[in-house]
Design an enzyme around this catalytic site. Structure first.
Site, PDB file in Angstrom:
ATOM      1  N   THR A 191       0.831  -1.207   0.000  1.00  0.00           N
ATOM      2  CA  THR A 191       0.000   0.000   0.000  1.00  0.00           C
ATOM      3  C   THR A 191       0.865   1.256   0.000  1.00  0.00           C
ATOM      4  O   THR A 191       0.655   2.181  -0.801  1.00  0.00           O
ATOM      5  CB  THR A 191      -0.935  -0.007   1.229  1.00  0.00           C
ATOM      6  N   CYS A 249     -10.689  -6.683   1.277  1.00  0.00           N
ATOM      7  CA  CYS A 249     -11.226  -5.370   1.648  1.00  0.00           C
ATOM      8  C   CYS A 249     -12.683  -5.257   1.260  1.00  0.00           C
ATOM      9  O   CYS A 249     -13.456  -4.539   1.875  1.00  0.00           O
ATOM     10  CB  CYS A 249     -10.454  -4.263   0.943  1.00  0.00           C
TER      11      CYS A 249
HETATM   12  C1  LIG Z   1      -2.177  -7.086  -0.860  1.00  0.00           C
HETATM   13  C2  LIG Z   1      -2.102  -6.133  -1.994  1.00  0.00           C
HETATM   14  C3  LIG Z   1      -1.684  -4.804  -1.805  1.00  0.00           C
HETATM   15  C4  LIG Z   1      -1.415  -4.231  -0.430  1.00  0.00           C
HETATM   16  O1  LIG Z   1      -0.202  -4.693   0.108  1.00  0.00           O
HETATM   17  P1  LIG Z   1       0.020  -4.530   1.695  1.00  0.00           P
HETATM   18  O2  LIG Z   1       1.452  -4.933   1.900  1.00  0.00           O
HETATM   19  O3  LIG Z   1      -0.933  -5.479   2.341  1.00  0.00           O
HETATM   20  O4  LIG Z   1      -0.213  -3.104   2.032  1.00  0.00           O
HETATM   21  C5  LIG Z   1      -1.586  -3.981  -2.902  1.00  0.00           C
HETATM   22  N1  LIG Z   1      -1.863  -4.432  -4.136  1.00  0.00           N
HETATM   23  C6  LIG Z   1      -2.264  -5.704  -4.375  1.00  0.00           C
HETATM   24  C7  LIG Z   1      -2.542  -6.145  -5.764  1.00  0.00           C
HETATM   25  C8  LIG Z   1      -2.402  -6.592  -3.305  1.00  0.00           C
HETATM   26  O5  LIG Z   1      -2.807  -7.834  -3.538  1.00  0.00           O
END
Ligand SMILES: *Cc1c(COP(=O)(O)O)cnc(C)c1O
Length: 402
Positions: A72, A325
């Site tokens: 993120t 989410c």
């Molecule tokens: C899980 C995910 C994220 C977020 O990553 P985090 O390390 O959990 O913040 C972003 N993009 C995609 C495609 C994901 O699957």
């Protein structure tokens, strides 16, 4: 039978060697890597070794890796950082309508700050058409951001072509590769990528650590302030245990990539084949072949994905009804809607994402119990009881796929 975990796109179990290696950097080598003394130096050395491993895994140079708190933050840093650094050149960004919210919501925030964003549509399999990217680029465009593989439906995008188009026009290209790194080959030169986001917990590393790869020469501004770490591009004391775990996890994932791709693809295809054959009115979401080796996403007509999840959970099977989410909210997934599914079909969707520790026996068990669950839920569904009356209006679903 033990519980069966089929939610590896949400997160994975941390590898035990990784967890052990991390512990050492909490209790023994606990120095701050910015400190000059021996404690600091040994932490620094471990960080730089991990940086080399991460860089090597994607064909990059170590000084092109910026550690972040995960996917993120890497998406935020890439998009906001490039947008603000290049604001004088232009205020236009191109992305797709099926991105993770880390990308979509960052773009929406930028729209409120005066940027213009084009959200490209996708076809029924979830693919962006590179011609649409070409047509969307204007002299105001500073960034194209298209994910490599989708977290919900597993579709793999033609990002090499998209990256080549962006480069030809002098536009930076970012890709959210959180779902692809460690699952399919990712090389920044081969795929024409300028910036990419990685998250360790998606491939048996710890949560809360990841990185942004930024090609030498990309103009980017930091989004947080307060220290000179990561050459001021991402200040804050480095998460040394996380970084050590990240380095080891990516090394292991790349070492077993071919073997795992073959193994998980076989289990994936068995699930798809048996479930679409054994259940009526089921549809495979995403691309039939350009798809992550570990992703199965199916829509079952006349039932709610949430009820399906609860019934599976009672049988010890952990899956997801969309992205982590999206579950829990009543809105169907933006990804499934972008593929053209009706609200009703989108609500009846189930995502099962495989991992290295899933066994054939587990897959056979799912193939045995899922049709029974679907049958039982449909027997209770008024929609199913009245299905003949509504059939003509709803040709969209669901011939058996493959
Ligand atoms: C899980 C995910 C994220 C977020 O990553 P985090 O390390 O959990 O913040 C972003 N993009 C995609 C495609 C994901 O699957």
């Amino acid at each position: 039978m033990n519980k069966i975990y089929l939610d590896h796109s949400a997160t994975t179990r941390t590898d035990e060697d990784v967890a052990r290696a991390m512990l050492e950097f909490m209790t023994d080598h606990y120095g701050n890597p910015s400190s000059v003394h021996s404690f600091g130096r040994s932490a620094r050395k471990a960080v730089e070794e991990a940086r080399e491993k991460v860089a090597k895994a994607i064909g990059a140079e170590p000084n092109e890796i910026i550690f972040t708190s995960g996917g993120t933050e890497a998406d935020n840093l890439a998009i906001r950082g490039v947008a603000f650094a290049n604001r004088k050149r232009g205020n236009h960004i191109i992305t797709s309508s099926i991105e993770h919210h880390a990308v979509l919501d960052t773009c929406k925030a930028l729209e409120r700050e005066g940027f213009e964003v084009t959200y490209l549509p996708v076809d029924e399999y979830g693919r962006v058409n590179p011609d649409d990217v070409r047509n969307a680029i204007t002299d105001q465009t500073v960034l194209v951001s298209v994910m490599h593989a989708n977290n919900e439906v597993g579709t793999i995008q033609p990002i090499r072509e998209i990256g080549a188009l962006a480069r030809e026009k002098g536009v930076f290209f970012h890709s959210d590769t959180v779902q692809s790194v460690g699952k399919i080959p990712v090389d920044v030169d081969e795929l024409n990528i300028d910036l990419l986001s990685i998250s360790a917990h998606k491939f048996y590393g710890p949560k809360g650590i990841g990185c942004l790869y930024m090609r030498k020469g990309v103009r980017m501004l930091p989004i947080s302030f307060g220290g000179s770490q990561e050459r001021k591009r991402r200040p804050g004391t480095l998460n040394v245990p996380g970084i050590v775990g990240f380095g080891m996890a990516i090394d292991k994932a790349v070492a077993s990539l071919d073997e795992q791709m073959a193994y998980q693809t076989r289990l994936r295809d068995k699930l798809i084949k048996e479930l679409t054959a054994g259940i009526d009115e089921v549809k495979l979401n995403g691309h039939p072949t350009e798809r992550l080796p570990n992703n199965v996403n199916l829509s079952f007509r006349y039932i709610e994905g949430e009820s399906l999840l609860l019934s599976l959970d009672m049988k010890g099977i952990a899956a997801s009804s969309g992205s982590a989410c999206t579950s829990g909210s009543l809105d169907p997934s933006h990804v499934l809607l972008a593929l053209g599914l009706s609200h009703e079909i989108a609500h009846g969707s189930l995502r099962m994402t495989l991992g290295k520790d899933n066994t054939e026996e587990e897959i056979d068990y799912v193939i045995e119990v899922l049709p029974e669950i679907v049958e039982r839920l449909r027997a209770m569904s008024p929609l199913y009881a009245n299905r003949d009356k509504s059939k003509d209006q709803s040709k969209e679903c669901c011939s058996n796929v493959q």
